[in-house]
Scaffold this active site. Structure first.
Site, PDB file in Angstrom:
ATOM      1  N   GLY A   1      47.299  -7.135  77.189  1.00  0.00           N
ATOM      2  CA  GLY A   1      46.053  -7.892  77.157  1.00  0.00           C
ATOM      3  C   GLY A   1      46.349  -9.339  77.501  1.00  0.00           C
TER       4      GLY A   1
ATOM      5  CD  GLN B   1      47.422 -14.886  76.092  1.00  0.00           C
ATOM      6  OE1 GLN B   1      46.640 -13.946  76.085  1.00  0.00           O
ATOM      7  NE2 GLN B   1      48.716 -14.746  75.825  1.00  0.00           N
TER       8      GLN B   1
ATOM      9  CB  CYS C   1      51.821 -13.367  71.856  1.00  0.00           C
ATOM     10  SG  CYS C   1      50.597 -14.457  72.609  1.00  0.00           S
ATOM     11  CG  LEU C   2      51.679 -11.548  77.816  1.00  0.00           C
ATOM     12  CD1 LEU C   2      50.833 -11.333  79.071  1.00  0.00           C
ATOM     13  CD2 LEU C   2      53.003 -10.817  77.921  1.00  0.00           C
TER      14      LEU C   2
ATOM     15  CG  HIS D   1      47.129 -10.423  70.114  1.00  0.00           C
ATOM     16  ND1 HIS D   1      48.363 -10.608  69.536  1.00  0.00           N
ATOM     17  CD2 HIS D   1      47.139 -11.196  71.244  1.00  0.00           C
ATOM     18  CE1 HIS D   1      49.073 -11.456  70.266  1.00  0.00           C
ATOM     19  NE2 HIS D   1      48.354 -11.827  71.312  1.00  0.00           N
ATOM     20  CD  GLU D   2      44.875 -10.420  74.342  1.00  0.00           C
ATOM     21  OE1 GLU D   2      44.616 -11.583  74.691  1.00  0.00           O
ATOM     22  OE2 GLU D   2      46.031  -9.965  74.318  1.00  0.00           O
TER      23      GLU D   2
END
Length: 208
Positions: free
Chosen positions: A69, A74, A120-121, A162-163
């Site tokens: 996601g 981000q 997480c990215l 999360h998103e």
């Protein structure tokens, strides 16, 4: 049981990666500590080609970074929007985007918390256990402004929560104890260069 849901609706099959990625360009992924990640995002009020192009870019960026996601902040864009391509615990694939997402509150009596690994990215290389409900319902709009409801269980529920946190200005580190947050940042320091090298190689491969 269908094996793929796109925008919450079952389909017989769907390409991997999603077609949106084929129209997109790779954008830089923001990192924890950057202001855009730590404040609530603005509602999307304009629907049209610019929003569609952003979604395309986000899909491609998510795949290059090996994510499930990705929220708009981000990639440095202050808008309430995220994309996803994520399995649930039954192996069903969920693909789509949601604009102006709002997570339904769950009755504490009926919810079950799962304390499982989460990455997480924007926190490159770190994975920590984070308690999340095993079910999530997110309401919002699609890129055309039509109402949308997405439901998920297990790992996909974790992705949705999360998103949605991201568009509310939270990263998962905010849900950790001070000790666990310190451990996550230590993991980032150890693994960040490796993560970014992998992303750079995938980006280079796209242009070759």
């Amino acid at each position: 049981m269908p094996r793929v849901f796109v925008q919450g609706s079952p389909v017989d099959s769907y390409p991997r990666p999603a077609p949106e990625a084929g129209r997109g360009s790779v954008r830089r992924v923001t990192e924890v500590g950057e202001e855009v990640l730590h404040r609530p995002c603005r509602d999307v009020t304009e629907f049209g080609p610019d929003l569609a192009a952003l979604i395309d870019d986000m899909f491609l960026t998510m795949y290059v970074a090996d994510g499930a996601g990705l929220a708009a902040n981000q990639v440095g864009v202050d808008l309430r929007l995220f994309v996803y391509d994520c399995p649930d615990d039954d192996g069903v694939r969920h693909v789509g985007h949601i604009v102006n997402p709002v997570l339904d509150p769950l009755d504490p009596a009926g919810r079950r918390l799962l304390d499982e690994g989460e990455g997480c990215l924007s926190v490159p290389g770190a994975v920590m256990d984070v308690p999340r409900p095993d079910r999530a319902v997110v309401r919002g709009l699609d890129k055309d402004g039509d109402a949308l409801v997405i439901e998920g269980t297990g790992y996909f529920a974790r992705c949705l929560a999360h998103e949605t946190d991201h568009v509310n200005g939270q990263v998962y580190l905010d849900r950790l104890s001070k000790r666990d947050r310190k451990e996550a940042l230590r993991q980032v320091a150890d693994r960040r260069d490796e993560v970014f090298a992998r992303r750079a190689a995938k980006t280079a491969a796209l242009s070759s």
